[in-house]
Write a protein that holds these residues in place. Structure first.
Motif, short mmCIF file in Angstrom:
data_model
loop_
_atom_site.label_atom_id
_atom_site.label_comp_id
_atom_site.label_asym_id
_atom_site.label_seq_id
_atom_site.Cartn_x
_atom_site.Cartn_y
_atom_site.Cartn_z
N VAL A 8 0.93 -0.83 0.28
CA VAL A 8 -0.06 0.01 -0.30
C VAL A 8 0.92 0.99 0.27
O VAL A 8 1.10 1.79 0.79
CB VAL A 8 -1.39 -0.26 0.81
CG1 VAL A 8 -1.55 1.15 1.26
CG2 VAL A 8 -1.37 -1.48 1.21
N ASP A 9 0.72 2.33 -0.93
CA ASP A 9 1.37 3.23 -1.77
C ASP A 9 0.80 4.06 -2.04
O ASP A 9 0.63 3.24 -3.11
CB ASP A 9 2.94 3.11 -1.42
CG ASP A 9 3.98 4.18 -0.87
OD1 ASP A 9 3.68 5.37 -1.35
OD2 ASP A 9 4.81 3.87 -0.34
N ARG A 15 5.53 1.09 -5.27
CA ARG A 15 4.71 0.32 -5.13
C ARG A 15 4.89 -1.22 -6.13
O ARG A 15 5.11 -2.43 -5.96
CB ARG A 15 3.14 0.52 -5.97
CG ARG A 15 1.71 0.96 -4.77
CD ARG A 15 0.95 0.49 -4.89
NE ARG A 15 0.52 1.42 -6.09
CZ ARG A 15 0.37 3.00 -6.65
NH1 ARG A 15 -0.10 3.60 -5.65
NH2 ARG A 15 0.01 2.18 -7.41
N ASN A 34 -3.97 3.21 -1.67
CA ASN A 34 -3.98 3.94 -0.49
C ASN A 34 -5.59 3.70 0.37
O ASN A 34 -5.42 2.02 -0.16
CB ASN A 34 -5.19 4.67 -0.87
CG ASN A 34 -6.28 4.99 -1.90
OD1 ASN A 34 -7.37 3.77 -1.00
ND2 ASN A 34 -6.73 6.03 -3.00
N ALA A 35 -5.20 3.98 1.58
CA ALA A 35 -6.06 2.88 2.54
C ALA A 35 -7.41 2.30 2.24
O ALA A 35 -7.91 0.92 2.61
CB ALA A 35 -5.86 3.78 3.94
N ALA A 38 -6.87 -0.30 -0.26
CA ALA A 38 -6.27 -1.71 0.80
C ALA A 38 -7.28 -2.60 1.87
O ALA A 38 -7.15 -3.29 1.93
CB ALA A 38 -5.58 -1.07 1.36
N VAL A 50 0.60 -7.26 5.03
CA VAL A 50 0.16 -5.97 4.41
C VAL A 50 2.07 -4.91 4.82
O VAL A 50 2.40 -5.02 6.27
CB VAL A 50 -0.81 -5.04 5.13
CG1 VAL A 50 -0.89 -3.69 4.46
CG2 VAL A 50 -1.89 -5.66 4.79
N SER A 52 2.78 -1.24 4.13
CA SER A 52 2.13 -0.06 3.99
C SER A 52 2.85 1.52 3.88
O SER A 52 3.96 1.42 5.49
CB SER A 52 0.83 0.14 5.03
OG SER A 52 0.24 1.27 4.67
N ASP A 53 2.79 2.72 3.54
CA ASP A 53 3.15 3.43 3.45
C ASP A 53 2.51 4.90 4.56
O ASP A 53 1.23 3.58 5.13
CB ASP A 53 2.83 4.85 2.72
CG ASP A 53 3.89 5.89 2.78
OD1 ASP A 53 4.52 6.28 3.26
OD2 ASP A 53 3.66 6.64 1.54
N GLY A 61 -1.46 5.77 7.88
CA GLY A 61 -0.74 4.69 7.70
C GLY A 61 -1.42 3.84 8.78
O GLY A 61 -1.24 2.80 8.53
N LEU A 64 -4.97 3.13 8.88
CA LEU A 64 -4.98 1.71 7.91
C LEU A 64 -4.26 0.29 9.01
O LEU A 64 -5.00 -0.37 9.61
CB LEU A 64 -3.95 1.10 7.02
CG LEU A 64 -4.12 0.44 6.34
CD1 LEU A 64 -5.86 -0.33 6.19
CD2 LEU A 64 -3.20 0.10 4.77
N VAL A 77 1.31 -6.82 9.57
CA VAL A 77 2.00 -5.20 8.82
C VAL A 77 2.97 -4.45 9.41
O VAL A 77 3.89 -4.82 10.12
CB VAL A 77 0.59 -4.19 9.58
CG1 VAL A 77 0.48 -2.88 9.05
CG2 VAL A 77 -0.56 -4.87 9.66
#
Length: 457
Positions: A8-9, A15, A34-35, A38, A50, A52-53, A61, A64, A77
Motif C-alpha cells: 500500500v503506497d 509499489r 491508498n488505505a 487496501a 501488508v 504500508s506507507d 497508514g 489503516l 503489518v
C-alpha cells in the motif's frame, strides 16, 4: 502455499519496486494506492502481510494499521515512511505493527524483515492449530461414540477430571485407555502441565526404577550424570502408567510410598524430592486376580483404584462402529465430501466381526482400505478374516406355541417392529446405519417402516 502480500503506497514507483522485489522472492503480491483501496482488497482476499506507507492522502497508514489489526489481527503489518519519528514508531508498535522502517531502506533489510515476519506468523498459526487439535482430540468429543457405554465413560471423566484422585482404567487392549487418560488430563486444571505416558511392560525390569524415579551420578555403571525420571518430567501434570500390572513387586512398594508420601528419591540419591503428580494407571489384566495370586500388592491396588474407569470393548458398543469408521476415514483419506464412505454390505460385515483388537483394529482396518486406494470402503477391500466371519444372531430363547394357538403373522410383525425400533435406537435414528445393522438395503428398510406406519417417526 505461497504467502500473499499487499503493498500500500500512493507512489506508483514504490509499489512497483516492492512488487518486483517481493515477487522475486516467491511471494504473491497485490497493490493498493491508498488505505481505502487496501481495505477493499482485504475484504476480498486474505493476506498474510501488508506493507504500508504511513503518509498517504485520506486515511493514513497508522489508521489503516489500526483497522487491519481490528479486523484481521493475524495479518503481519510492516510500516514504511520517509519521515520517521520516534512518536510514530512507538504508536505503530503499540498498535501491533511487526516493524517500522524509514526510506531509503536497504533491499536486504526488507527481505529479512518480510521473511522473519512471515515465519513468526506461521509459527503462531501452527501453535494455535496444534493447541486446537490437542483440545479437540482429547476433549470428550475426541472420544468417538454415543452409545450408552461411552456416555457413561464421558460422565465419569467429567466427574473425576477436576479432582486429584488417582484413576485406574481397565479394559481390553485397543479400547482407548490412553485416550481416556489424556481426556482426564486435558479436561483438568493440570492441562497446561505435562502429560507423560509410559508402558510399564515395555521397560526392562532392571531399568524401570531409574526410568520412573531418575538416578544420581555414579548410582550404577554408566550413570555419568544426574538424570531426572518420569515423575520429575511430569511435575504439576499427569503421569500415565500403562500396563501397571507388569511392574515387579519390589518396585510396587516404592510406588506405594510415592502415592502415600508424595515424595521419592532418585536411584542412588540421598535426598527426597516432592512429587506433585496425578497418577492415572491402566491395565488389561485383572488386577484383583493378581492380588489374590500375590503378584500385585493389595495396598497399592487400593491406592490406585480410588476411581475405576472401565473402557468398553468394541463388541459391547457395536452401534458406534459407523461413527468410528467415518472418523478414521476422514483421518486417513484425501477424499472429502463423499456421499458414501462405506457400503451397506461392508458395514454389515463389520457389525458381524468380533474385533478382538477393538477400536485399534478397526482404525488399522480403515487405514488399510484407504492405503489400498478405496474411495468407498466396500466388502472386497476388507480382509478375508472380516468378510468370512458371518457372526451369529443373539440368543433370544425359545418361543413356545400356547395351547390355544397363536397368530404367527401378528407375532412376526410385532417382532419385526421391535427390531426396527432397536436398530434405530442403536444408530441414533440414522436410517441408513440402522438398515445396515439389520443387513438390508435402505429402500427395504424404509418400506418396512412405512408398512408399520413408522416412517414419520
Amino acid at each position: 502455499m505461497r504467502a500473499r502480500i499487499l503493498v500500500v503506497d500512493d507512489e506508483l514507483s514504490m509499489r512497483e519496486f516492492l512488487s518486483i522485489l517481493l515477487e522475486g522472492e516467491g511471494y504473491l503480491v497485490d497493490q493498493a494506492e491508498n488505505a481505502e483501496d487496501a481495505l477493499r482488497c482485504m475484504g476480498e482476499q486474505r493476506y498474510e502481510m501488508v506493507i504500508s506507507d504511513v503518509l498517504m492522502p485520506g486515511l493514513g497508514g497508522i489508521e489503516l494499521l489500526s483497522r487491519i489489526k481490528s479486523e484481521s489481527p493475524e495479518t503481519a503489518v510492516l510500516m514504511i515512511t520517509a519521515f520517521t519519528t520516534a512518536e510514530q514508531a512507538v504508536e505503530a508498535m503499540k498498535l501491533g505493527a511487526y516493524d517500522y522502517i524509514g526510506k531509503p531502506f536497504k533491499v536486504e533489510e526488507v527481505k529479512v524483515l518480510v521473511r522473519n515476519a512471515l515465519e513468526k506468523q506461521s509459527l503462531v498459526q501452527e501453535n494455535k492449530r496444534l493447541k486446537a487439535e490437542v483440545q479437540e482430540r482429547f476433549s470428550f468429543s475426541g472420544l468417538i461414540g454415543k452409545s450408552k457405554q461411552m456416555r457413561e465413560v464421558y460422565d465419569l471423566i467429567a466427574k473425576v477430571a477436576d479432582s486429584m484422585a488417582n484413576v485406574l482404567i481397565t479394559g481390553e487392549s485397543g479400547t482407548g485407555k490412553e485416550l481416556a487418560a489424556r481426556a482426564i488430563h486435558y479436561n483438568s486444571p493440570r492441562k497446561g502441565a505435562p502429560f507423560v505416558a509410559v508402558n510399564c511392560g515395555a521397560i526392562p525390569e532392571t531399568l524401570i526404577e531409574s526410568e520412573l524415579f531418575g538416578h544420581s551420578k555414579g548410582a550404577f555403571t554408566g550413570a555419568f550424570a544426574d538424570r531426572p525420571g518420569l515423575f520429575e518430567q511430569s511435575e504439576g501434570g499427569t503421569l500415565f502408567l500403562d500396563e501397571i500390572g507388569e511392574v515387579p513387586l519390589q518396585l510396587q512398594a516404592k510406588l506405594l510410598r510415592v502415592l502415600q508420601e508424595r515424595e521419592f528419591r532418585r536411584v542412588g540419591g540421598a535426598t527426597s524430592l516432592k512429587a506433585d503428580v496425578r497418577i492415572v494407571a491402566a491395565s488389561n489384566r485383572n488386577l484383583e486376580e493378581q492380588v489374590r495370586e500375590g503378584s500385585f500388592r493389595e495396598d497399592l491396588f487400593y491406592r490406585l483404584n480410588v476411581v475405576m474407569l472401565r473402557m468398553p470393548s468394541l463388541k459391547e458398543r457395536a452401534e458406534d462402529i459407523p461413527a468410528l469408521v467415518e472418523h478414521f476415514y476422514k483421518k486417513y483419506s484425501l477424499w472429502t465430501g463423499a456421499d458414501e464412505i462405506i457400503t451397506p454390505d461392508a458395514l454389515k460385515a463389520l457389525f458381524n466381526y468380533p474385533f478382538p483388537g477393538n477400536v485399534r483394529e478397526l482404525e488399522n482396518l480403515v487405514e488399510r482400505c484407504v492405503v489400498l486406494g478405496s474411495r468407498v470402503i466396500a466388502l472386497d477391500c476388507l480382509p478375508a478374516s472380516v468378510r468370512e466371519h458371518t457372526g451369529a444372531p443373539p440368543a433370544s430363547g425359545e418361543t413356545e406355541i400356547p395351547d390355544e394357538g397363536m397368530d404367527l403373522q401378528v407375532y412376526l410383525d410385532n417382532l419385526e417392529q421391535k427390531l426396527l425400533v432397536q436398530a434405530l435406537d442403536k444408530c441414533g435414528g440414522v436410517k441408513k446405519r440402522a438398515a445396515a445393522l439389520l443387513g438390508m438395503t435402505f429402500r427395504s428398510f424404509r418400506y418396512r417402516l412405512a408398512k408399520f406406519g413408522m416412517d414419520e417417526e
